[in-house]
Design an enzyme around this catalytic site. Structure first.
Site, PDB file in Angstrom:
ATOM      1  N   HIS A 199      12.310  10.477 -19.950  1.00  0.00           N
ATOM      2  CA  HIS A 199      10.808  10.436 -19.942  1.00  0.00           C
ATOM      3  C   HIS A 199      10.081  11.646 -19.108  1.00  0.00           C
ATOM      4  O   HIS A 199      11.274  12.246 -18.660  1.00  0.00           O
ATOM      5  CB  HIS A 199      10.747   9.089 -18.300  1.00  0.00           C
ATOM      6  CG  HIS A 199      11.208   8.964 -17.049  1.00  0.00           C
ATOM      7  ND1 HIS A 199      12.076   8.721 -17.441  1.00  0.00           N
ATOM      8  CD2 HIS A 199      10.603  10.077 -16.438  1.00  0.00           C
ATOM      9  CE1 HIS A 199      12.755   9.604 -16.344  1.00  0.00           C
ATOM     10  NE2 HIS A 199      12.048   9.371 -15.931  1.00  0.00           N
ATOM     11  N   ASP A 245       2.316   6.946 -13.047  1.00  0.00           N
ATOM     12  CA  ASP A 245       3.669   6.789 -12.436  1.00  0.00           C
ATOM     13  C   ASP A 245       2.827   5.559 -10.934  1.00  0.00           C
ATOM     14  O   ASP A 245       2.344   5.958 -10.847  1.00  0.00           O
ATOM     15  CB  ASP A 245       4.009   8.579 -12.035  1.00  0.00           C
ATOM     16  CG  ASP A 245       4.973   7.468 -10.655  1.00  0.00           C
ATOM     17  OD1 ASP A 245       6.231   8.560 -11.644  1.00  0.00           O
ATOM     18  OD2 ASP A 245       5.499   7.201 -10.178  1.00  0.00           O
ATOM     19  N   ILE A 246       4.155   4.477 -10.617  1.00  0.00           N
ATOM     20  CA  ILE A 246       3.696   3.802  -9.691  1.00  0.00           C
ATOM     21  C   ILE A 246       3.631   4.279  -8.516  1.00  0.00           C
ATOM     22  O   ILE A 246       2.953   4.240  -7.378  1.00  0.00           O
ATOM     23  CB  ILE A 246       4.435   2.970  -9.416  1.00  0.00           C
ATOM     24  CG1 ILE A 246       4.436   1.648  -9.132  1.00  0.00           C
ATOM     25  CG2 ILE A 246       6.019   3.163  -8.939  1.00  0.00           C
ATOM     26  CD1 ILE A 246       5.193   0.469  -9.350  1.00  0.00           C
ATOM     27  N   HIS A 302       7.060  13.456 -17.103  1.00  0.00           N
ATOM     28  CA  HIS A 302       6.310  13.452 -16.368  1.00  0.00           C
ATOM     29  C   HIS A 302       5.123  14.198 -16.674  1.00  0.00           C
ATOM     30  O   HIS A 302       5.566  15.633 -16.505  1.00  0.00           O
ATOM     31  CB  HIS A 302       6.909  13.724 -14.830  1.00  0.00           C
ATOM     32  CG  HIS A 302       7.747  12.930 -14.683  1.00  0.00           C
ATOM     33  ND1 HIS A 302       7.375  12.130 -13.107  1.00  0.00           N
ATOM     34  CD2 HIS A 302       9.373  12.704 -14.807  1.00  0.00           C
ATOM     35  CE1 HIS A 302       8.660  11.292 -12.825  1.00  0.00           C
ATOM     36  NE2 HIS A 302       9.939  11.956 -13.768  1.00  0.00           N
ATOM     37  N   ASN A 342      13.242  15.026 -15.537  1.00  0.00           N
ATOM     38  CA  ASN A 342      14.531  14.743 -14.807  1.00  0.00           C
ATOM     39  C   ASN A 342      15.600  15.006 -15.172  1.00  0.00           C
ATOM     40  O   ASN A 342      15.302  13.191 -15.506  1.00  0.00           O
ATOM     41  CB  ASN A 342      14.222  14.399 -13.627  1.00  0.00           C
ATOM     42  CG  ASN A 342      13.006  14.745 -12.598  1.00  0.00           C
ATOM     43  OD1 ASN A 342      13.128  15.971 -12.726  1.00  0.00           O
ATOM     44  ND2 ASN A 342      12.109  13.893 -12.352  1.00  0.00           N
ATOM     45  N   GLY A 400      17.519  15.060 -10.749  1.00  0.00           N
ATOM     46  CA  GLY A 400      16.971  14.002  -9.344  1.00  0.00           C
ATOM     47  C   GLY A 400      16.802  12.739 -11.102  1.00  0.00           C
ATOM     48  O   GLY A 400      15.331  12.296 -10.000  1.00  0.00           O
ATOM     49  N   GLN A 401      17.260  12.295 -11.423  1.00  0.00           N
ATOM     50  CA  GLN A 401      16.741  11.468 -12.777  1.00  0.00           C
ATOM     51  C   GLN A 401      17.207  10.497 -12.235  1.00  0.00           C
ATOM     52  O   GLN A 401      18.334   9.839 -11.008  1.00  0.00           O
ATOM     53  CB  GLN A 401      17.558  11.782 -13.911  1.00  0.00           C
ATOM     54  CG  GLN A 401      16.496  10.105 -14.819  1.00  0.00           C
ATOM     55  CD  GLN A 401      17.638  10.676 -16.160  1.00  0.00           C
ATOM     56  OE1 GLN A 401      18.674  11.003 -16.632  1.00  0.00           O
ATOM     57  NE2 GLN A 401      17.430   9.803 -16.909  1.00  0.00           N
TER      58      GLN A 401
HETATM   59  P1  5GP Z   1      12.546  10.057 -12.467  1.00  0.00           P
HETATM   60  O1  5GP Z   1      13.267  11.052 -11.496  1.00  0.00           O
HETATM   61  O2  5GP Z   1      13.597   8.499 -12.750  1.00  0.00           O
HETATM   62  O3  5GP Z   1      12.188  11.268 -13.565  1.00  0.00           O
HETATM   63  O4  5GP Z   1      11.396   9.070 -12.092  1.00  0.00           O
HETATM   64  C1  5GP Z   1      11.035   7.913 -12.165  1.00  0.00           C
HETATM   65  C2  5GP Z   1       9.939   7.837 -11.958  1.00  0.00           C
HETATM   66  O5  5GP Z   1       9.576   6.460 -12.430  1.00  0.00           O
HETATM   67  C3  5GP Z   1       9.183   7.937 -10.331  1.00  0.00           C
HETATM   68  O6  5GP Z   1       8.306   8.641 -11.068  1.00  0.00           O
HETATM   69  C4  5GP Z   1       8.433   6.619 -10.305  1.00  0.00           C
HETATM   70  O7  5GP Z   1       7.846   7.093  -9.142  1.00  0.00           O
HETATM   71  C5  5GP Z   1       8.620   5.758 -11.752  1.00  0.00           C
HETATM   72  N1  5GP Z   1       8.837   4.753 -11.180  1.00  0.00           N
HETATM   73  C6  5GP Z   1       9.852   3.930 -10.717  1.00  0.00           C
HETATM   74  N2  5GP Z   1       9.639   2.547 -11.170  1.00  0.00           N
HETATM   75  C7  5GP Z   1       8.262   2.422 -12.219  1.00  0.00           C
HETATM   76  C8  5GP Z   1       8.199   1.161 -12.038  1.00  0.00           C
HETATM   77  O8  5GP Z   1       7.775  -0.400 -12.036  1.00  0.00           O
HETATM   78  N3  5GP Z   1       6.583   1.421 -12.817  1.00  0.00           N
HETATM   79  C9  5GP Z   1       6.121   2.825 -12.693  1.00  0.00           C
HETATM   80  N4  5GP Z   1       4.883   2.395 -13.051  1.00  0.00           N
HETATM   81  N5  5GP Z   1       6.915   3.844 -12.339  1.00  0.00           N
HETATM   82  C10 5GP Z   1       7.763   3.302 -11.832  1.00  0.00           C
END
Ligand code: 5GP
Ligand code: ZN
Length: 113
Positions: A100, A30-31, A102, A87, A93-94
């Protein structure tokens, strides 16, 4: 989906720190990690969210769980424990609408939602 960030990561059009890949899934760091271990496990198939999963995706979902287990071992959190989180949509919180999971660990996580 040409406009999807995670499809672009799957296609290597956007760089990421890939730690595992096979024909069905990719896993990358995760970034913006919230713990020492924070990996995203992503199917290569574009499925927008958990409510879009169909019966034909059951094997793929099982493969994601097995991948999570194997990565937990590889990353050294299988003994200490971890969370596997999806999420879903707004209240979940998606942010990225390509399903995906985590995998988060490496420190004590709180019980708060
Ligand atoms: P969500 O809230 O959709 O479950 O989580 C999305 C996740 O993607 C977040 O934890 C965010 O830090 C990660 N993320 C967003 N953009 C990027 C990216 O460009 N590269 C990587 N490696 N992770 C990302
Ligand atoms: Zn996608």
């Amino acid at each position: 989906m040409s406009d999807c960030l995670f499809c672009k990561i799957v296609q290597k059009e956007v760089p990421s720190e890939i730690i595992y890949e096979d024909d069905q899934v990719i896993a990358f760091k995760d970034i913006s990690p919230v713990a020492p271990v924070h990996v995203l496990i992503v199917p290569k198939k574009h499925i927008p969210d958990l409510t879009s999963v169909e019966p034909e995706d059951a094997n793929l979902m099982g493969h994601i769980v097995m991948t999570a287990k194997n990565l937990a071992i590889k990353l050294g959190v299988d003994e200490s424990g971890f969370r596997l989180i999806n999420n879903c949509k707004q209240h979940g919180g998606q942010v990225i609408y390509h399903i995906h999971f985590h995998l988060i660990g490496g420190r004590q996580l709180s019980n708060k939602c």
